[in-house]
Design an enzyme around this catalytic site. Structure first.
Site, PDB file in Angstrom:
ATOM      1  N   ASN A   1      -1.853  -2.752   6.349  1.00 37.29           N
ATOM      2  CA  ASN A   1      -0.823  -2.109   5.525  1.00 37.29           C
ATOM      3  C   ASN A   1      -1.054  -0.620   5.275  1.00 37.29           C
ATOM      4  OD1 ASN A   1      -2.808  -2.011   3.584  1.00 37.29           O
ATOM      5  ND2 ASN A   1      -1.814  -3.418   2.152  1.00 37.29           N
ATOM      6  N   ASP A   2      -2.198  -0.107   5.694  1.00 41.12           N
ATOM      7  CA  ASP A   2      -2.498   1.303   5.431  1.00 41.12           C
ATOM      8  C   ASP A   2      -1.928   2.174   6.555  1.00 41.12           C
ATOM      9  OD1 ASP A   2      -3.456   3.496   4.185  1.00 41.12           O
ATOM     10  OD2 ASP A   2      -5.553   3.175   4.710  1.00 41.12           O
TER      11      ASP A   2
ATOM     12  N   TRP B   1       5.643  -3.689   7.697  1.00 40.30           N
ATOM     13  CA  TRP B   1       4.746  -4.828   7.853  1.00 40.30           C
ATOM     14  C   TRP B   1       5.114  -5.848   6.787  1.00 40.30           C
ATOM     15  CZ3 TRP B   1       0.321  -7.666   6.452  1.00 40.30           C
ATOM     16  CH2 TRP B   1      -0.217  -7.405   5.191  1.00 40.30           C
TER      17      TRP B   1
ATOM     18  N   ASP C   1       8.782   1.332   4.157  1.00 42.16           N
ATOM     19  CA  ASP C   1       8.602   2.637   3.517  1.00 42.16           C
ATOM     20  C   ASP C   1       9.937   3.373   3.475  1.00 42.16           C
ATOM     21  OD1 ASP C   1       5.905   2.243   3.137  1.00 42.16           O
ATOM     22  OD2 ASP C   1       5.310   3.237   5.002  1.00 42.16           O
TER      23      ASP C   1
ATOM     24  N   ASP D   1       0.880  -1.176   0.000  1.00 42.79           N
ATOM     25  CA  ASP D   1       0.000   0.000   0.000  1.00 42.79           C
ATOM     26  C   ASP D   1       0.912   1.220   0.000  1.00 42.79           C
ATOM     27  OD1 ASP D   1      -1.667   2.121   0.459  1.00 42.79           O
ATOM     28  OD2 ASP D   1      -2.839   1.146   2.025  1.00 42.79           O
TER      29      ASP D   1
HETATM   30  N1  ABN Z   1       2.855   2.341   4.027  1.00 37.06           N
HETATM   31  C1  ABN Z   1       2.469   3.344   3.134  1.00 37.06           C
HETATM   32  C2  ABN Z   1       1.592   4.385   3.722  1.00 37.06           C
HETATM   33  C3  ABN Z   1       2.137   5.591   4.127  1.00 37.06           C
HETATM   34  C4  ABN Z   1       1.327   6.558   4.672  1.00 37.06           C
HETATM   35  C5  ABN Z   1      -0.025   6.304   4.826  1.00 37.06           C
HETATM   36  C6  ABN Z   1      -0.569   5.092   4.393  1.00 37.06           C
HETATM   37  C7  ABN Z   1       0.247   4.120   3.842  1.00 37.06           C
END
Ligand code: ABN
Length: 181
Positions: free
Chosen positions: A157-158, A110, A129, A85
């Site tokens: 994952n969000d 994650w 990230d 995501d």
């Molecule tokens: N892991 C990506 C992400 C970053 C910021 C907000 C939602 C998802």
């Protein structure tokens, strides 16, 4: 003429009584209560976003048949991205496993489990990230295989996984193999 008024009076009175009986205060309050409680609970229910972006792709002209390629790391259907995501780092000056210049890899991530179509095996993929710059804005992908709702943080994952870095700005997401399932 009075007899006519009497009849109209009686008929009107009877129908008003019937309506009042059927739609009394109690039944109104019951229905209002059901609506309020239902309305408050609905947003708390877990929801499944799988296919949200996939459907948009599939609807596009010339969309590839399902499972056709999965081999291009700049496309959302690349196999390692089964639960990603975020913006693909491969579209943002980085690679599958490295962050673009000027960003640093997240300290936490994650881990999803994806099937590699080349060898038929499942791999653990860490979605780290890249942090320290604003959103890359290219190649946004949202795949959700085995992902779970947000109240279970470690399997959702969000999330901005830059949260533990000094600079928590989210730029893009990598997909690093960390083991076999
Ligand atoms: N892991 C990506 C992400 C970053 C910021 C907000 C939602 C998802």
């Amino acid at each position: 003429m009075n007899w006519l008024f009497n009849i109209v009076d009686r008929v009107t009175e009877r129908s008003v009584r019937q309506v009042a009986h059927r739609h009394g205060r109690r039944s109104f309050i019951t229905r209002l209560g059901t609506g309020l409680v239902g309305g408050a609970l609905l947003p708390m229910l877990p929801f499944d976003r799988s296919g949200q972006f996939g459907a948009a792709h599939a609807a596009g002209a010339g969309a590839a048949p399902k499972n056709a390629k999965k081999s291009d790391p700049t496309q959302c259907d690349y196999w390692r991205y089964c639960a990603i995501d975020g913006y693909l780092c491969t579209c943002c000056g980085g690679s599958l496993t490295t962050c673009p210049p000027g960003t640093e890899v997240s300290k936490v991530s994650w881990v999803g489990t994806c099937l590699n179509p080349d060898d038929g095996r499942h791999y653990l993929v860490s979605y780290n990230d890249c942090c320290g710059k604003g959103s890359c804005g290219e190649c946004l992908c949202n795949n959700n295989e085995r992902e779970r709702p947000g109240y279970r943080l470690g399997v959702h994952n969000d999330i901005n996984w830059c949260m533990a870095n000094t600079n928590s700005m989210f730029h893009c997401t990598t997909a690093i193999i960390v083991g076999t399932a």
